[in-house]
Design an enzyme around this catalytic site. Structure first.
Site, short mmCIF file in Angstrom:
data_model
loop_
_atom_site.label_atom_id
_atom_site.label_comp_id
_atom_site.label_asym_id
_atom_site.label_seq_id
_atom_site.Cartn_x
_atom_site.Cartn_y
_atom_site.Cartn_z
N LYS A 35 0.38 -1.52 0.27
CA LYS A 35 0.32 0.20 0.13
C LYS A 35 1.10 1.57 -0.13
O LYS A 35 0.43 2.39 -0.77
CB LYS A 35 -0.67 0.38 0.75
CG LYS A 35 -0.39 0.37 2.83
CD LYS A 35 -1.48 0.24 4.05
CE LYS A 35 -0.44 0.89 5.01
NZ LYS A 35 0.24 2.25 4.80
N THR A 36 2.34 1.32 0.79
CA THR A 36 2.96 2.43 0.56
C THR A 36 3.58 2.47 -1.08
O THR A 36 3.67 3.99 -1.05
CB THR A 36 3.90 1.97 2.16
OG1 THR A 36 3.55 2.03 3.30
CG2 THR A 36 4.52 3.69 1.74
N ASP A 226 -3.54 7.86 4.46
CA ASP A 226 -3.31 6.56 4.66
C ASP A 226 -3.63 5.98 5.77
O ASP A 226 -4.32 6.96 6.63
CB ASP A 226 -1.68 6.59 4.72
CG ASP A 226 -0.93 5.31 5.28
OD1 ASP A 226 -1.18 4.70 4.46
OD2 ASP A 226 0.36 5.87 5.56
N GLU A 227 -3.84 4.41 5.21
CA GLU A 227 -4.28 3.63 6.70
C GLU A 227 -5.68 4.66 7.53
O GLU A 227 -5.97 4.97 8.66
CB GLU A 227 -3.74 4.06 8.11
CG GLU A 227 -2.43 3.41 8.50
CD GLU A 227 -2.38 1.82 8.16
OE1 GLU A 227 -3.10 1.81 8.00
OE2 GLU A 227 -0.86 1.77 7.76
N GLN A 257 -8.74 -5.10 8.76
CA GLN A 257 -7.69 -4.28 9.77
C GLN A 257 -7.43 -3.80 10.99
O GLN A 257 -6.59 -2.48 10.69
CB GLN A 257 -6.01 -4.17 9.17
CG GLN A 257 -5.53 -5.41 8.32
CD GLN A 257 -3.97 -5.21 8.32
OE1 GLN A 257 -3.20 -4.66 8.53
NE2 GLN A 257 -3.79 -4.70 6.87
N ARG A 612 1.55 -11.22 10.02
CA ARG A 612 3.04 -10.51 10.66
C ARG A 612 3.58 -11.24 10.27
O ARG A 612 4.96 -11.63 9.48
CB ARG A 612 2.72 -10.32 12.14
CG ARG A 612 1.93 -9.46 12.20
CD ARG A 612 1.60 -8.10 11.60
NE ARG A 612 0.88 -7.97 10.45
CZ ARG A 612 0.72 -7.20 9.83
NH1 ARG A 612 1.23 -6.64 9.66
NH2 ARG A 612 -0.60 -7.47 8.74
#
Length: 732
Positions: A35-36, A226-227, A257, A612
Site C-alpha cells: 500500500k505504501t 493513509d491507514e 485490519q 505478520r
C-alpha cells in the site's frame, strides 16, 4: 514520469490505483500488498501529470510515515523535491489554526500542550477542588484527561461518554464535568491548546468560517489519506470537508485490519465511503509480497467468517512468492501455560538453528499477561528478548503492588514492601508510612496477632477500615503452608480498597484485575511462597547489570526476540511468528466479546496476527489453564481455530496423551472466558478440579458450564469423588 513509465514498477492492481483518474478513490489494500508503494506512486503520477505538489495534501497517522512517503517520492522522481503538504492530522490542524485561527479568537502564537503540561494543569485543578493525590475517592488526573479525550475523539458529549463508562464514573459525573470545564477555562487563560483541541478547533474553523473553508478547499486539489480504516469521527469529517470542493480524495485502507475501536477508530468510516461517494472508484490490492501461501490460506479462511465487510469488494490474498512445498502453519496443542512456554523455547531454538536471527522472531499475544510464563521461561534459559511495551508483566505497577503485599508474609524485615503497601491506603502518605514502620520497630510479621493489632491502632481511621480485612487475610496467608491461599488474600486486597484504587487510576481497571487473576493462578503453581518470590526476582532482575536481560534491558535489539501484543505489532512483519493462548476467553478476549462488533474485531485481530508472518507461523492451543485456587480450567479451542478447515494446519500434539479426554464434549457451545472469580462463563466447557493439581473442592463456579463437564477428584489425597456427567446426563 509518465503512466507507462510506472507500469513496469507496479503490479496491475497497484498500477490501476496509482493512475486512477480524478474523483473519489478507495484503495482496499490487504495485508502485505504494497500500500505504501502504491500511495507513493499515486503521488508520482499526480506530479507527473502536472499537478502542483503544493496543492496536494497527504495525511498520515505518524510523522515517520509522512517522512517515508516524502523520501520515497523523492527517490522515485529522481531526486526531485516535492513540496506537497504532508504530515499527521494534528500537524495539518496546527498549521490551519496558526494561519487562520484568528476568526475563532485563537492567536497564531498559541502553545500546544504536551502530556506533561496537561497532567500538570489537571493536577492543579483537582488539588484546588479538594481532591488530593492520596485520596482514593476520585479518579486521578490521567483518568480524567483520558475520559475527556475519549469523548472528544468519538465526537461525543463528555457527559454521555462518562455515562457509558460505567457507574464508577457516572456516580461522579457532575464533579468530573466541572473539572473538565475548568480545564478548558485554564487552557483559554493560558492561550494554549492540547492535542485533541487541534482537531476539534480546526474542524470548527472549517465549518464556521466560510472564507477559510473555501480557501482551503480550493487550495488542496488532491487529498490522500493513509491507514484510512483507523480514522475516528473527527478525522473522517475533517477529510470530507477539506476534499469537498474538488472531490479528489484518495484513501488507502483495509477493512480487514480495523482493530482500534477501543481508542476511538470508527470502522464505519471506511465501510460507508462508497455510500458517501457513490461515484467512487474502488481498487483492490490482493497480491501479497510478505507471506507464503499456506499462511495466507489461513488468513483468508478466517476473515471470511466476518459478516461486516465489503461483500461486493471482498478481498482474497494471493501469494506473490512461490509457495510450492511451503510448510503449513503449525497448531501445537499443549497441556497448559507452562508447557506452552517450554514448547515456545523449543520453537525459538529450532528457528535459530534454521538460520533465523533472534530479531527475526516475534512472539505475539492478545493481552500482556498472556506472556507471563513465556517471560519466565526465556529469562531462566538466558534467551534475550524485548517487550514492545517496555514493561514486563511483573514490572507493572499494579502487579508490583500485589507482590509487595505477598512479600510482607515472607519477609517481616522488608521495609520497601511495607512502605509500598501502606502508601496505597487512604490517608497514608510516605511520611506517615515511615512513622508506622518506626513505631513497629522496623519489623512487621503479619502472622503475629500483636503486630497486627499494633499496626491497626497506629493507622489513621480511614486507612484502618480499609486495612482490617486485608490484614486478617494476610495473617491467614502467612500462617498457611501452601500458597494457593493467595487467592483469598488478593481477593480481600481488591474487595477492601484496591479495586476502587484501580478504578480511580486507570480508565480500563478490568484489565488490571485480569492481570491480578493471572498472578493468583501463577502463585498456585509453586510449592511455596518463597519459590514464587524467588522466581519473580529472577524474572525482574536477572543480569540487569549487563548480560541478557528480562525485557528491553541488556542485549541489543538484533540479539533479542520480540514479545508483543498483536495491537502493537500491526504494520510490522517477521519471518517467524509464534502466537500464544489461542483459546476462548483469551483470544478472542471475553471482555471484547461483550462489545458490539467485538467478535468481528477480534477476528480481524487474529487476521493481523497471522499476516505478520513471512515464513513460519506457530499457533499454540493449551488445553487447560491453572486457576487461582490451584485447580485447572479446561480451555475451549479458539473459534478462530475451529471455524477454518483443519487441513490448513499441521497439527502437533505435545500433551503426551495426558489430555486425551479434553477434546470431548465441545459441542455444547462456545466458552465465555476466564474470570477472576474462578468461573468460566461458557456453555460448552467443563471444569476439572483435583487435588492432584493443588486444588480444593468447592461449589461449581457461577455461570458455569451447562453443556459440559465438571469433575472433582480426591486423586492422590484430599477432596471427594463425584460421578461426572456429560450433556444429557451421559455418565463418563
Amino acid at each position: 514520469m509518465t503512466d507507462e513509465d510506472l507500469r513496469p514498477l507496479l503490479n496491475d492492481e497497484q498500477w490501476r490505483a496509482a493512475v486512477a483518474p480524478d474523483g473519489p478513490l478507495l484503495i482496499l489494500a490487504a495485508a502485505g500488498t504494497g500500500k505504501t508503494r502504491t500511495l507513493v506512486y499515486r503521488l508520482v503520477h499526480l506530479i507527473g501529470r502536472g499537478v502542483d505538489p503544493r496543492r496536494i495534501l497527504l495525511l498520515t497517522f505518524t510523522n515517520r510515515a509522512a517522512r517515508e512517503m516524502i523520501d520515497r517520492t523523492r527517490e522515485a522522481t529522481g531526486g526531485f523535491s516535492p513540496h506537497f503538504s504532508s504530515g499527521t492530522f494534528h500537524h495539518c490542524a496546527n498549521w490551519l489554526l496558526r494561519k487562520y485561527g484568528a476568526s475563532l479568537g485563537i492567536a497564531p502564537d498559541f502553545t500546544v500542550l504536551d502530556s506533561e503540561d496537561q497532567r500538570g494543569i489537571m493536577g492543579r485543578i483537582l488539588k484546588d477542588r479538594g481532591h488530593r493525590p492520596k485520596d482514593r475517592d476520585f479518579p486521578k488526573r490521567e483518568v480524567v484527561l483520558s475520559l475527556l479525550s475519549g469523548a472528544v475523539n468519538r465526537n461525543l458529549d463528555p457527559a454521555d461518554w462518562i455515562e457509558r463508562k460505567g457507574p464508577e464514573f457516572s456516580a461522579q459525573a457532575d464533579e468530573l464535568l466541572a473539572c473538565m470545564r475548568e480545564y478548558d477555562r485554564r487552557k483559554r487563560e493560558l492561550g494554549a491548546l492540547d492535542f485533541d483541541d487541534l482537531l476539534v478547533r480546526a474542524l470548527r474553523l472549517l465549518r464556521e468560517d466560510v472564507r477559510v473553508r473555501e480557501l482551503v478547499q480550493e487550495h488542496f486539489e488532491h487529498v490522500l489519506v493513509d491507514e484510512y480504516q483507523d480514522t475516528n469521527a473527527l478525522q473522517s469529517s475533517f477529510v470530507d470537508l477539506v476534499a469537498a470542493r474538488h472531490r479528489n480524495l484518495s484513501v488507502v485502507g483495509d477493512d480487514f485490519q480495523c482493530i482500534y475501536s477501543w481508542r476511538g477508530s470508527d470502522y464505519n468510516n471506511i465501510m460507508s465511503f462508497a455510500d458517501r461517494y457513490p461515484d467512487a472508484r474502488v481498487v483492490k490490492l490482493e497480491t501479497n509480497y510478505r507471506s507464503l501461501g499456506p499462511i495466507l490460506d489461513l488468513a483468508n479462511a478466517s476473515i471470511r467468517n466476518n459478516r461486516e465487510q465489503f461483500a461486493r469488494y471482498a478481498k482474497v490474498l494471493r501469494p506473490a512468492r512461490e509457495s510450492g512445498g511451503a510448510p503449513r502453519p503449525r497448531l501445537v496443542e499443549v497441556h497448559d501455560g507452562d508447557a506452552q512456554a517450554d514448547e515456545l523455547v523449543d520453537a525459538v531454538r529450532t528457528a535459530l538453528r534454521r538460520g533465523f536471527r533472534p530479531c527475526e522472531i516475534a512472539v505475539l499475544y492478545r493481552s500482556h499477561f498472556h506472556a507471563m510464563e513465556a517471560e519466565l521461561a526465556l529469562t531462566k534459559l538466558g534467551i534475550p528478548y524485548r517487550i514492545t511495551s517496555g514493561t514486563g508483566f511483573y514490572e507493572q505497577k499494579h502487579v508490583k503492588d500485589a507482590v509487595s503485599l505477598l512479600r510482607l508474609a515472607a519477609t517481616p524485615d522488608d521495609a520497601l514492601s511495607f512502605l509500598r503497601v501502606m502508601e496505597l491506603l487512604p490517608a497514608v502518605g510516605d511520611a506517615t508510612a515511615e512513622r508506622l514502620w518506626e513505631r513497629l520497630g522496623r519489623r512487621f510479621d503479619p502472622s503475629d496477632p500483636a503486630a497486627c493489632e499494633a499496626l491497626l491502632d497506629a493507622l489513621p481511621a480511614r486507612a484502618r477500615a480499609a486495612w482490617r480485612p486485608v490484614g486478617e487475610a494476610l495473617g491467614a496467608f502467612g500462617r498457611a503452608a501452601f500458597p494457593g491461599s493467595a487467592k483469598a488474600l488478593l481477593d480481600a486486597f481488591l474487595d477492601s480498597f484496591y479495586r476502587d484504587l484501580l478504578r480511580k487510576e486507570y480508565e480500563t481497571p478490568e484489565e488490571r484485575e485480569d492481570d491480578l487473576g493471572a498472578l493468583e493462578a501463577d502463585i498456585a503453581k509453586y510449592e511455596s511462597l518463597r519459590a514464587f518470590l524467588d522466581n519473580v526476582a529472577l524474572l525482574t532482575n536477572l543480569d540487569r547489570e549487563g548480560g541478557p536481560a528480562s525485557g528491553s534491558a541488556g542485549a541489543s535489539p538484533a540479539e533479542s526476540i520480540l514479545l508483543s501484543t498483536i495491537h502493537q505489532a500491526k504494520g510490522l512483519e517477521w519471518p517467524v511468528v509464534i502466537l500464544l493462548w489461542c483459546v476462548e476467553g483469551m483470544f478472542p478476549s471475553s471482555r471484547s466479546l461483550d462489545d458490539q462488533g467485538g467478535d468481528e474485531e477480534e477476528r480481524r485481530l487474529f487476521y493481523v496476527a497471522v499476516t505478520r508472518a513471512r515464513e513460519s507461523l506457530t499457533v499454540f492451543r493449551p488445553h487447560v489453564r491453572t486457576m487461582a485456587d490451584g485447580g485447572v480450567m479446561p480451555c475451549t479451542p479458539s473459534r478462530f481455530l475451529k471455524e477454518v478447515p483443519a487441513d490448513l494446519f499441521e497439527r502437533v500434539d505435545r500433551t503426551g496423551g495426558f489430555d486425551e479426554g479434553y477434546s470431548l464434549g465441545w459441542n455444547g457451545g462456545w466458552g465465555g472466558g476466564y474470570g477472576r472469580g474462578g468461573g468460566y462463563g461458557g456453555r460448552g466447557g467443563y471444569r476439572l478440579r483435583s487435588s492432584l493439581f493443588g486444588g480444593v473442592s468447592e461449589a461449581p463456579p457461577s455461570g458455569g458450564s451447562s453443556g459440559g463437564y465438571r469433575l472433582r477428584s480426591g486423586l492422590l489425597g484430599g477432596g471427594d469423588d463425584e460421578p461426572t456427567f456429560g450433556p444429557g446426563g451421559a455418565k463418563r
